[in-house]
Design a protein around this motif. Sequence first.
Motif, mmCIF file in Angstrom:
data_model
loop_
_atom_site.group_PDB
_atom_site.id
_atom_site.type_symbol
_atom_site.label_atom_id
_atom_site.label_comp_id
_atom_site.label_asym_id
_atom_site.label_seq_id
_atom_site.Cartn_x
_atom_site.Cartn_y
_atom_site.Cartn_z
ATOM 1 N N GLU A 1 6.818 -10.880 13.448
ATOM 2 C CA GLU A 1 6.274 -10.891 12.186
ATOM 3 C C GLU A 1 7.938 -11.428 11.446
ATOM 4 O OE1 GLU A 1 4.911 -10.484 9.282
ATOM 5 O OE2 GLU A 1 5.942 -11.217 8.590
ATOM 6 N N ILE A 2 7.622 -12.380 10.195
ATOM 7 C CA ILE A 2 8.663 -13.880 10.383
ATOM 8 C C ILE A 2 8.912 -13.556 8.711
ATOM 9 C CG2 ILE A 2 7.062 -15.470 8.782
ATOM 10 C CD1 ILE A 2 8.799 -18.207 10.360
ATOM 11 N N ASP A 3 8.775 -12.059 8.223
ATOM 12 C CA ASP A 3 8.833 -12.249 6.858
ATOM 13 C C ASP A 3 10.503 -10.992 6.862
ATOM 14 O OD1 ASP A 3 9.224 -12.256 4.273
ATOM 15 O OD2 ASP A 3 7.351 -10.682 4.295
ATOM 16 N N SER A 4 11.779 -10.935 6.799
ATOM 17 C CA SER A 4 12.174 -9.949 6.660
ATOM 18 C C SER A 4 11.567 -8.802 6.209
ATOM 19 C CB SER A 4 13.843 -10.660 6.364
ATOM 20 O OG SER A 4 13.575 -11.013 4.984
ATOM 21 N N GLU A 5 10.748 -8.766 4.813
ATOM 22 C CA GLU A 5 10.923 -7.628 3.971
ATOM 23 C C GLU A 5 9.528 -6.772 3.928
ATOM 24 O OE1 GLU A 5 9.054 -9.377 0.148
ATOM 25 O OE2 GLU A 5 9.052 -6.900 -0.682
ATOM 26 N N SER A 6 8.797 -8.004 4.815
ATOM 27 C CA SER A 6 7.965 -6.926 5.950
ATOM 28 C C SER A 6 8.279 -6.539 7.326
ATOM 29 C CB SER A 6 6.432 -7.792 6.083
ATOM 30 O OG SER A 6 5.906 -8.647 5.081
ATOM 31 N N VAL A 7 8.953 -6.995 7.958
ATOM 32 C CA VAL A 7 10.175 -6.921 8.740
ATOM 33 C C VAL A 7 10.417 -5.053 8.516
ATOM 34 C CG1 VAL A 7 11.385 -6.743 10.585
ATOM 35 C CG2 VAL A 7 10.616 -8.208 10.258
ATOM 36 N N GLU A 8 11.253 -5.037 7.145
ATOM 37 C CA GLU A 8 11.967 -3.463 7.090
ATOM 38 C C GLU A 8 10.750 -2.533 6.128
ATOM 39 O OE1 GLU A 8 14.957 -3.742 3.729
ATOM 40 O OE2 GLU A 8 15.367 -1.516 4.037
ATOM 41 N N TYR A 9 9.629 -3.229 5.553
ATOM 42 C CA TYR A 9 8.528 -2.136 5.685
ATOM 43 C C TYR A 9 8.069 -1.648 6.998
ATOM 44 C CZ TYR A 9 4.155 -0.894 3.149
ATOM 45 O OH TYR A 9 3.324 0.259 3.426
ATOM 46 N N LEU A 10 7.896 -2.603 7.814
ATOM 47 C CA LEU A 10 7.092 -2.300 9.422
ATOM 48 C C LEU A 10 8.379 -0.652 9.475
ATOM 49 C CD1 LEU A 10 5.886 -4.894 10.735
ATOM 50 C CD2 LEU A 10 4.904 -3.458 9.823
ATOM 51 N N HIS A 11 9.548 -0.807 9.672
ATOM 52 C CA HIS A 11 10.595 -0.176 10.079
ATOM 53 C C HIS A 11 10.866 1.160 9.486
ATOM 54 C CE1 HIS A 11 12.420 -2.729 12.614
ATOM 55 N NE2 HIS A 11 13.132 -3.946 12.190
ATOM 56 N N LEU A 12 10.715 0.647 8.139
ATOM 57 C CA LEU A 12 10.128 2.613 7.771
ATOM 58 C C LEU A 12 9.580 2.785 7.514
ATOM 59 C CD1 LEU A 12 11.518 1.583 3.773
ATOM 60 C CD2 LEU A 12 12.376 3.642 5.248
ATOM 61 N N HIS A 13 7.817 2.338 7.918
ATOM 62 C CA HIS A 13 6.903 3.345 8.126
ATOM 63 C C HIS A 13 6.512 3.293 9.344
ATOM 64 C CE1 HIS A 13 7.205 2.092 3.937
ATOM 65 N NE2 HIS A 13 6.043 2.748 3.401
ATOM 66 N N TYR A 14 7.175 2.941 10.341
ATOM 67 C CA TYR A 14 7.025 3.314 11.337
ATOM 68 C C TYR A 14 7.971 3.314 12.165
ATOM 69 C CZ TYR A 14 2.160 1.863 9.527
ATOM 70 O OH TYR A 14 1.094 1.288 8.322
ATOM 71 N N PRO A 15 8.812 3.758 12.589
ATOM 72 C CA PRO A 15 9.551 3.281 13.245
ATOM 73 C C PRO A 15 10.151 3.336 14.572
ATOM 74 C CG PRO A 15 9.834 5.731 11.885
ATOM 75 C CD PRO A 15 8.653 4.765 11.535
ATOM 76 N N SER A 16 8.661 4.086 15.573
ATOM 77 C CA SER A 16 8.886 3.868 16.667
ATOM 78 C C SER A 16 8.253 2.778 17.238
ATOM 79 C CB SER A 16 8.457 4.503 17.534
ATOM 80 O OG SER A 16 6.846 4.733 16.728
ATOM 81 N N LEU A 17 7.872 1.486 15.768
ATOM 82 C CA LEU A 17 7.288 0.110 16.808
ATOM 83 C C LEU A 17 8.097 -0.720 17.071
ATOM 84 C CD1 LEU A 17 4.606 -1.702 16.020
ATOM 85 C CD2 LEU A 17 5.416 -2.622 14.198
ATOM 86 N N HIS A 18 7.657 -1.228 18.218
ATOM 87 C CA HIS A 18 8.375 -2.810 18.171
ATOM 88 C C HIS A 18 8.323 -4.255 17.537
ATOM 89 C CE1 HIS A 18 9.719 -5.476 21.920
ATOM 90 N NE2 HIS A 18 11.316 -5.174 21.133
ATOM 91 N N VAL A 19 9.435 -4.205 17.178
ATOM 92 C CA VAL A 19 8.893 -5.707 15.919
ATOM 93 C C VAL A 19 10.232 -5.956 16.500
ATOM 94 C CG1 VAL A 19 8.741 -6.020 12.866
ATOM 95 C CG2 VAL A 19 8.193 -3.962 14.162
#
Length: 274
Positions: A81-99
């Motif tokens: 994902e190129i968008d840092s805001e989305s990346v942070e969202y994903l880290h918060l909601h799917y902590p085990s996902l490799h992004v």
Amino acid sequence: MKSKSTDNKRSSYRRGDMAASDKVRAKKFLGQHFLRSDEVAQRIVDSLSSEQPHVLEIGPGMGVLTQHLIQRTQQEVCAIEIDSESVEYLHLHYPSLHVIEGDFLRLDLTELFHAPFAVIGNFPYNISSQILFRVFDHRDCIPELVGMFQKEVAERVVAAPGSKTYGILSVLLSAFYDMEYLFTVSEQMFDPPPKVKSAVIRMRRNTVAHLDCDEQRFVQVVKAGFNQRRKTLRNALRQLNADMSQVSDTVLSQRAEQLSVADFVTLTQKLQFS
Ligand code: SAH
């Protein structure tokens, strides 16, 4: 003094700002149209076979597809994902996902899994063709793709010879993939709604390991033929500076859109490059 609307347009986002209840603000320049329908998301994920042990999702945004993908525990999912805001969202909601935070177009695909992987995504429409050309270039490590495109692009890539929308990507991809148009998705399923309809396609690698001709030449011939698609092949192929004397007049008086993959292979064999 700056007006409020100017401030709103600028990105005031700083990493670490996000609360779990926040949503990502859609950014037009990144092609962000978030899918709102969980039912459609499930249908897209269900369209991808579960055989491949590795899956790459391009542009997960807020993870509407990802949440279904990660439930398939037999598959390892990685997202770019190129968008840092989305990346942070994903880290918060799917902590085990490799992004991976980055641009898919620059990602080193050979290093990614060291094994073949399937590709899935509701793709950013501004780079759809570039994504598909990359998949074509890496066809031997990408056995399957399920993706949402602008409907017009989806129709173009699955088009058959003789159709007005049949073009470079239709020929190149169908040489190595079985192409399927799966279903259409309306504008209203997205937030914000795009101006055009969308469609989901599936591509599955066929059994062709190599074409029966020089593959680089094949790509050049297909591109040259369609670059001037209204011209006969005799005229459109002039730019290649190849000897056309072995090619039949019947073929040379046709246009690129009339030729199948097999016809392009024969044409490439018969053209003599100096
Ligand atoms: N899959 C999500 C988001 C779709 S919008 C959903 O269905 O809701 C397209 C997403 O691709 C956005 O999140 C955008 O930030 C991301 N994106 C755009 N360009 C990209 C690129 N070059 N590489 C990786 N991600 C990209």
